[in-house]
Design an enzyme around this catalytic site. Structure first.
Site: not given
Length: 240
Positions: A146-147
């Site tokens: 996600y990051a």
């Protein structure tokens, strides 16, 4: 007079959460809004219409853009909001978890920008806002996939700010990076998880969806006419 009077906007992932609030806020401010989502629009709001499809489906994206062009003859605003999470520590992230998050969050954002950005250039104006995350700015344990995607959509916006403004086109590209926000999904999270987040946040609370939508509204509006390539962090002072 609304701040987006006579504007036409596409918002991805507009069926719920922050995306829904963005759609409703834009509509209240006078815009015609098309929500592009894999789900049917589960609410009724004047000036918001649903268009079902996935940001990962390039044919569906092309059809969406053609539909909006034919119906409204312009696209003033694009908000790339659609996104998912598949959280796990790096050593436990499967290839399927990685690919799914990258396909929707990063490639999906690219697909919309590639389809809409050149149209805005020809039109001579437009505002693109990518929804990133505080996690994309600072990283977070258990969210490598996600990051990475949220850092990626920041990079896309900064690149598009340069590319889509060539030849004198007034196309602006910016980012809103929310902190933790009290959406319906977040309301199911145990208090034992939420309290440490509040403690790390200078304002000692989570954001309301409207507070994120207000920032998106500003960047979409003519009030932000000299802002491009910018990351607006709306996180209450959160540091992960």
């Amino acid at each position: 007079m609304g701040r987006l009077n006579d504007k036409v906007a596409i918002v991805t992932g507009g069926s719920n959460g922050i995306g829904r609030c963005i759609c409703e806020t834009f509509a209240r401010e006078g815009a015609k809004v098309v929500s592009f989502d894999v789900n049917e629009l589960p609410y009724e709001c004047v000036n918001v219409e649903g268009y079902k499809g996935s940001v990962t489906d390039r044919e569906a994206v092309a059809d969406l853009v053609s539909y909006v062009e034919d119906k409204y003859e312009k696209i003033d605003i694009l908000v790339n909001n659609a996104g998912i999470t598949r959280d796990a520590l790096t050593q436990k992230i499967t290839e399927e978890m990685w690919d799914l998050v990258v396909d929707i969050n990063l490639k999906g954002t690219f697909n919309l920008g590639q389809a809409v950005g050149p149209f805005m250039m020809e039109q001579g104006s437009g505002s693109i806002i990518n929804i990133a995350s505080v996690v994309g700015e600072y990283g977070n344990i258990g969210q490598a996939n996600y990051a990475a995607t949220k850092a990626g959509v920041i990079g896309l916006a900064k690149t598009w700010a340069k590319e889509f403004a060539r030849k004198g086109a007034g196309v602006r590209c910016n980012v809103v990076a929310p902190g933790y926000t009290m959406t319906d999904m977040m309301k199911t999270v145990p208090e034992t998880v939420l309290e440490p987040i509040r403690e790390k946040t200078m304002l000692r609370r989570l954001a309301e969806p409207q507070e994120i939508a207000n920032g998106v509204l500003f960047l979409a509006s003519d009030e932000a006419s000299y802002i491009t390539g910018h990351v607006l962090s709306i996180n209450g002072g959160l540091r992960l």
